[in-house]
Write an enzyme that holds these catalytic residues in place. Structure first.
Site, mmCIF file in Angstrom:
data_model
loop_
_atom_site.group_PDB
_atom_site.id
_atom_site.type_symbol
_atom_site.label_atom_id
_atom_site.label_comp_id
_atom_site.label_asym_id
_atom_site.label_seq_id
_atom_site.Cartn_x
_atom_site.Cartn_y
_atom_site.Cartn_z
ATOM 1 N N ASN A 64 0.853 -1.187 0.000
ATOM 2 C CA ASN A 64 0.000 0.000 0.000
ATOM 3 C C ASN A 64 0.900 1.252 0.000
ATOM 4 O O ASN A 64 2.125 1.123 0.108
ATOM 5 C CB ASN A 64 -0.922 -0.059 1.224
ATOM 6 C CG ASN A 64 -0.153 0.188 2.504
ATOM 7 O OD1 ASN A 64 0.996 -0.205 2.625
ATOM 8 N ND2 ASN A 64 -0.764 0.836 3.452
ATOM 9 N N CYS B 178 1.868 3.594 2.076
ATOM 10 C CA CYS B 178 2.867 3.925 3.114
ATOM 11 C C CYS B 178 3.728 2.733 3.494
ATOM 12 O O CYS B 178 4.589 2.828 4.384
ATOM 13 C CB CYS B 178 2.170 4.527 4.318
ATOM 14 S SG CYS B 178 1.224 5.989 3.866
ATOM 15 N N GLU C 203 3.232 -0.240 4.987
ATOM 16 C CA GLU C 203 3.039 -1.168 6.111
ATOM 17 C C GLU C 203 2.266 -2.417 5.712
ATOM 18 O O GLU C 203 2.214 -3.375 6.470
ATOM 19 C CB GLU C 203 2.358 -0.462 7.297
ATOM 20 C CG GLU C 203 0.872 -0.153 7.155
ATOM 21 C CD GLU C 203 0.609 1.144 6.409
ATOM 22 O OE1 GLU C 203 1.521 1.641 5.734
ATOM 23 O OE2 GLU C 203 -0.532 1.661 6.495
#
Ligand code: ADP
Length: 580
Positions: A278, A280, A282
């Site tokens: 995704n 960012c 994580e």
């Protein structure tokens, strides 16, 4: 409109909390009139929406709604922003933050189907990730029209324009991740793609770095760039590595994802393969994968802060985790899905991403300085407790509601994350199965941490005790607001404005990259997915020292690495404010 935004937490309702609630989470009708009367009312709306799938009639549902509500009411459990904004509103929005889209087939019609999938996902508020490695390189022949292909980076610009257009209507900027495999012939163009400050602004970029590539770097060997079985070019592996590092040093892009480790350590690697994350980072996810996020606010679970007896209330933590897991699992059933393939994927694996926020503030409350061995150890213990509690809760849920459809006891129990769990938890999984295929993940919590009175976000250190933030309004206008760190504000309230700050108070910029890394490394063994974390580097760090961070990140078992060194292309993201 209530004057007291947070009846249970009146001591931590700085203006930023109210503004974030008003701007992002408070339900309003089509004409803009408020529907939620208070933040508490917002929590009730969300709690009832999540309880709607519980059995036991109206009474049963209301009991669960109360437990979900109580888990959130003191800001101890914070569902991710999409859930707070969308649950129980009746709107056609997804409650998932994170999506990775399907494999892009290498033909024009399929590429634009991919753009459409992305647009529909983004329209509902999801952040998306995409692997572009399946597109043929620039200059490769397109036989059907007797022309040359324009390559993945040029197609990324189509996605970028689409994102700009879709997101221009709201108060959020779009967020997309693009990955490219380290042996793709266009990898160098990809690495340099964001050197131009006007290009691809809606994308984060990550190179998928394989073990074979790192071995070639270590052994100073040649590295083939290839596509569809054909070698396009060969170059020294070290030259390519230097190029990635140099770009990251100069303009903070691209990041790297250690993709073989991501797959090797994935609980679900027996039924999926991951090529992207995704926006960012994580959540490494398979094609059409989606993840629901939520965070335990550690800063809210510390007893006797600023005393020698300060400690995390482990019982309360386990209870909070249990409620959070059930809540997120329910939300899988009530959410909207932009695409049928996303629903199928979510229902087959029931992935959730429970994480933490306020870690740095919790450490300050306990008198432990972020970045020290003691802090790494303590944070690791906390995360281990969360991990075990989450798996225990999910196994209990499996007993009650059934395991996720693709659960395979032998293969699941053999995976590395699961192997680290307490014996009793493993035994429970063997007996009852488990409801959720992946459970933990640490998100940036960029917005919800502000709602919680500006606790330090995710596992990041305190950025500064006071700093100014840019708030985007729905009409697209922006304004600056000064915010104060949660632990700092608590200290000032307790000890007065002039008391000297104890040693445990430390800011992002005061830490060395190694200290940042040590914290991330201490947590990763207890996190199923990955951790959103930026290793802050001073502007004057030498290129050699900077490069070492990435190899060290790999050596310490991380799944990826993102650094930030102030640079002219991206500038500074947050501004410190003068101390008041
Ligand atoms: P929040 O604080 O709103 O819960 P986070 O800052 O934790 O959200 O971000 C979690 C994930 O949400 C990110 O990794 C990304 O996938 C997605 N996300 C973040 N910002 C955006 C955005 N502006 N648009 C779309 N998705 C986003």
């Amino acid at each position: 409109m209530q004057d007291r935004l947070m009846p249970d937490a009146a001591d931590v309702s700085p203006p930023i909390s109210r503004d974030i609630w008003e701007l992002k989470y408070r339900l309003k009708d089509a004409g803009g009139a408020p529907v939620d009367s208070s933040l508490d009312d917002t929590f009730w709306r969300v709690a009832r929406a999540a309880a709607a799938v519980e059995k036991g009639g109206k009474r049963g549902r209301e009991q669960w709604a109360k437990r979900f509500h109580d888990g959130m009411a003191d800001l101890g459990f914070l569902p991710a922003g999409r859930i707070l904004a969308g649950a129980g509103t009746g709107r056609a929005v997804t409650l998932f933050n994170c999506f990775v889209l399907g494999k892009i087939e290498d033909d024009l019609s399929a590429i634009f189907d991919g753009v459409k999938d992305a647009a529909l996902t983004m329209q509902q508020g999801g952040g998306i990730g995409h692997d572009f490695s399946t597109l043929r390189p620039k200059g490769a022949p397109v036989a059907s029209i007797g022309a040359d292909a324009s390559g993945p980076v040029s197609f990324m610009e189509v996605w970028d324009a689409m994102c700009r257009t879709i997101m221009s209507a709201g108060a959020r900027r779009g967020a997309m991740m693009a990955t490219l495999h380290c042996d793709h012939p266009d990898i160098e163009a990809f690495i340099g793609a964001k050197a131009d400050p006007a290009k691809l602004r809606n994308f984060n970029l990550s190179v998928l770095v394989t073990d074979a590539f790192l071995e070639a770097v270590r052994g100073d060997r040649a590295w083939d760039l290839k596509f569809g079985g054909k070698v396009y070019r060969t170059l020294p592996a070290r030259a390519l590595w230097e190029r990635i590092m140099r770009a990251t040093y100069d303009f903070a892009e691209p990041g790297v994802v250690f993709i073989d480790r991501v797959n090797a350590r994935n609980n679900l690697n027996y039924c999926e393969e991951i090529h992207a994350t995704n926006p960012c980072g994580e959540q490494p996810l398979p094609p059409f994968g989606a993840c629901l996020l939520g965070s335990i606010n550690l800063a809210r679970l510390i007893e006797k802060p600023f005393t020698g007896d300060a400690h995390l209330d482990v019982g309360k933590l386990a209870e909070r985790v249990k409620v959070a897991v059930r809540f997120l699992d329910n939300v899988i059933d009530v959410s909207n899905y932009p695409l049928p393939a996303q629903r199928e994927e979510a229902f087959a694996k029931r992935r959730i991403g429970l994480g933490v926020t306020g870690l740095a503030d919790a450490l300050i409350f306990c008198g432990v300085r972020y970045g020290t061995d003691e802090a790494a150890k303590l944070a690791g213990t906390w995360m281990a407790a969360i991990q075990n509690a989450a798996y225990a809760a999910s196994s209990e849920l499996a007993e009650e509601k059934g395991a996720f459809p693709l659960f395979d006891a032998e293969r699941f129990l053999a995976s590395p994350n699961v192997a680290l769990l307490d014996k009793e938890v493993r035994a429970a999984i063997r007996r009852h199965g488990i409801r959720n295929g992946c459970l933990t993940s640490i998100a940036p919590t960029g917005t919800i941490s502000l709602l919680a009175g500006n606790v330090s976000s995710g596992v990041e250190p305190v950025f500064d005790y006071r700093y100014s933030r840019r708030l985007l309004s729905r009409d697209g206008s922006a304004r600056e607001e000064t915010v104060e760190d949660y632990a700092h504000a608590a200290f000032r309230r307790q000890f007065g404005p002039t008391a000297a700050l104890p040693d445990a108070f430390v800011r992002a910029a005061d830490l060395t990259p190694a200290e940042h890394l040590a914290m991330q490394a201490a947590l990763q063994p207890w996190v199923d997915s990955a951790i959103s974390k930026t290793i802050n580097c001073p502007e004057d760090i030498s290129f050699e020292d900077f490069k070492d961070i990435y190899l060290e990140a790999h050596a310490r078992g991380l799944k990826g690495c993102t650094t930030y060194r102030p640079n002219p292309v991206t500038g500074a993201v947050l501004q410190s404010a003068p101390a008041a």
